[in-house]
Design a protein around this motif. Sequence first.
Motif, PDB file in Angstrom:
ATOM      1  N   GLY A 195       9.563  17.828  11.737  1.00 32.91           N
ATOM      2  CA  GLY A 195       8.152  18.010  12.059  1.00 32.91           C
ATOM      3  C   GLY A 195       7.473  16.706  12.415  1.00 32.91           C
ATOM      4  O   GLY A 195       6.668  16.650  13.354  1.00 32.91           O
ATOM      5  N   LEU A 196       7.793  15.642  11.685  1.00 32.07           N
ATOM      6  CA  LEU A 196       7.215  14.326  11.981  1.00 32.07           C
ATOM      7  C   LEU A 196       7.663  13.831  13.347  1.00 32.07           C
ATOM      8  O   LEU A 196       6.871  13.265  14.110  1.00 32.07           O
ATOM      9  CB  LEU A 196       7.614  13.339  10.886  1.00 32.07           C
ATOM     10  N   ASP A 197       8.930  14.034  13.679  1.00 28.64           N
ATOM     11  CA  ASP A 197       9.434  13.648  14.999  1.00 28.64           C
ATOM     12  C   ASP A 197       8.738  14.451  16.103  1.00 28.64           C
ATOM     13  O   ASP A 197       8.346  13.892  17.136  1.00 28.64           O
ATOM     14  CB  ASP A 197      10.944  13.890  15.086  1.00 28.64           C
ATOM     15  N   ARG A 198       8.584  15.740  15.874  1.00 32.78           N
ATOM     16  CA  ARG A 198       7.941  16.597  16.884  1.00 32.78           C
ATOM     17  C   ARG A 198       6.494  16.165  17.143  1.00 32.78           C
ATOM     18  O   ARG A 198       6.072  16.041  18.293  1.00 32.78           O
ATOM     19  CB  ARG A 198       7.962  18.055  16.417  1.00 32.78           C
ATOM     20  N   LEU A 199       5.756  15.914  16.076  1.00 34.44           N
ATOM     21  CA  LEU A 199       4.357  15.515  16.223  1.00 34.44           C
ATOM     22  C   LEU A 199       4.234  14.219  17.017  1.00 34.44           C
ATOM     23  O   LEU A 199       3.424  14.105  17.942  1.00 34.44           O
ATOM     24  CB  LEU A 199       3.712  15.348  14.847  1.00 34.44           C
ATOM     25  N   TYR A 200       5.062  13.238  16.659  1.00 32.22           N
ATOM     26  CA  TYR A 200       4.930  11.946  17.344  1.00 32.22           C
ATOM     27  C   TYR A 200       5.431  12.020  18.776  1.00 32.22           C
ATOM     28  O   TYR A 200       4.869  11.378  19.676  1.00 32.22           O
ATOM     29  CB  TYR A 200       5.679  10.854  16.578  1.00 32.22           C
TER      30      TYR A 200
ATOM     31  N   ARG B 198       5.503   7.026   7.921  1.00 27.19           N
ATOM     32  CA  ARG B 198       4.510   7.129   6.846  1.00 27.19           C
ATOM     33  C   ARG B 198       3.230   6.348   7.205  1.00 27.19           C
ATOM     34  O   ARG B 198       2.250   6.424   6.463  1.00 27.19           O
ATOM     35  CB  ARG B 198       5.084   6.597   5.531  1.00 27.19           C
ATOM     36  N   GLN B 199       3.257   5.599   8.315  1.00 23.21           N
ATOM     37  CA  GLN B 199       2.108   4.771   8.683  1.00 23.21           C
ATOM     38  C   GLN B 199       1.135   5.584   9.526  1.00 23.21           C
ATOM     39  O   GLN B 199       1.361   5.820  10.713  1.00 23.21           O
ATOM     40  CB  GLN B 199       2.569   3.523   9.444  1.00 23.21           C
ATOM     41  N   HIS B 200       0.057   6.000   8.901  1.00 23.24           N
ATOM     42  CA  HIS B 200      -0.927   6.895   9.517  1.00 23.24           C
ATOM     43  C   HIS B 200      -1.391   6.385  10.875  1.00 23.24           C
ATOM     44  O   HIS B 200      -1.509   7.148  11.849  1.00 23.24           O
ATOM     45  CB  HIS B 200      -2.116   7.040   8.563  1.00 23.24           C
TER      46      HIS B 200
END
Length: 564
Positions: free
Chosen positions: A191-196, A478-480
């Motif tokens: 999910g983090l990869d997809r968002l970025y 983790r870096q907003h």
Amino acid sequence: MKFSEMKYERPDIEAVKTELKSLTERLKNAESYGDAKKVFLENEKFTKHVATMQTLSSIRHSVDTRDTFYDGEEKFWNTALPELQEYTQAWTDAMLTSRFRADFEREYGSVMFINAEIELKTFSPEIIPELQRENDLVQEYEKLLASAQIEFNGSVYTLSQLAPFKTDADDGLRRAAWRAEGEWYVKNGAGLDRLYDELTHLRDTMGKKLGYGGYTPLGYYRMCRNSYTKDDVEKFSESVVKYLVPVADKIYRRRAEALGVGYPMNYADSSLVFRSGNPRPVGTPDDILNAGKRFYDELSDETGRFFRMMLDNGLLDVLSTEGKRAGGYCTTLYEYEEPFIFANFNGTADDVETVTHEAGHAFADWYNRKRVPMSTIWPTLEGCEVHSMSMEFFAWNRSESFFGKDTAKFKYSHLSGALTFIPYGTLVDRFQHAVYEKPDMTPAERHAEWKRLQGIYMPWLKLDGEIPFYSDGKAWQRQHHIYSSPFYYIDYCLAQTVALQFWVMIQKDPGDAWRHYMAYTEQGGSRVFTELLKNAGLKSPFDGDILKEVCGAAEKWLDENEVK
């Protein structure tokens, strides 16, 4: 006014557009400067109201991302703000082309026009869909982090609540906490990869639609870089590698030896500063806030009045609770002329640094709250971070009331942390430049690029090891700021370089240092960053010698004040 009494009402977006359009036409048709100024001040008042409603929604959503009402309001603003930008840009264009521009500059200064010219380069109605989607994706990222429920040591914690265990002196407990956190990130990695990935391509598309060939030039315009260039940032980064990385590496080599752990270190071991444990604040959150009140009362009459107002009006939300957005920030409620501080206290030294860092922002905002136009209350973001990072050092003279027996530990870890932070912040910036230069990188290629750059800027960390997620080149997720505010993070590094100048002054003469601080702060955002510094007797971070000077002074102090 008390924050709890501030009423939120969703504006009628079509009515807002109509009013902005009317104000713009009246400015264009003004027959005298007096008439133009009257419309200008009406726009200030109207804009403050709309901005305050948006900020109230944002704060209340941050406090509890599970609140369905404010979740819906944030989605409304995600759509509305890009649509309104077309109308605010029309106003900006009318100001820039006004036949009374010279009159406005004489009364209100030139910075609002310098920044307005940059602002016009950041928008076209053509990119409204991308801006709206960008807002939605950032909100999704924030909600994902806020939703974390990490099983650890027989209980369940949010990311903020887990933080104290990540600096525990017990090696087994500390490393287990890092593994538990890392496993949560790994579980949510797709999910983090997809968002970025989507954010990167959206931003690249915006840059291309605006004619910049990619996102980086647009990113610099969106950050309102008004007194330095990409080349200046690259030269600063080179100075970090030349002057700061060796000092930081020395700090970590000593740390590894003192802790009895291997070098290079894994993330879990690098987070422990002292074998006897990292400094912890004494008392409850209320005790920390009361110590903060005493600090600001003693610092100056203005800071004392400011912080008491913040406490009396409930303008700090600092407890870490379920559903609360991670991190901390300061924002402003323009219509009420009051700042607001959001934080997640977790029993670490970060709690005290929040009271000083975010309150540094808030004091500067409060002190300049009457400025017209409202856009000159704050400087650009690297200028804002000078207020906050420098205020942290002014608190040294009251650090015993915050840390008691851990005071010496706090001073050593705070100063060494200021030095070691700059390479990390520069790494974040270099990573983003690499990503937006090659937006089609796969997730695996992005992780590999982070690992490559980490080897340059943070050679004290293991590139492979036993901590999942962190040892795999994924720590950037983790870096907003990487998700929400591209190219912001270097601002902290530039500001920390200035803050270290204040630290040097404080060691010699705290009163004189405060006079320089106020000379800087009282300018608000009325000058560009480099001029703010010059007017306050400070050197620019882009002066090649200043990083070498402050590093040398700080390294000498650390050598003479090492805590065993």
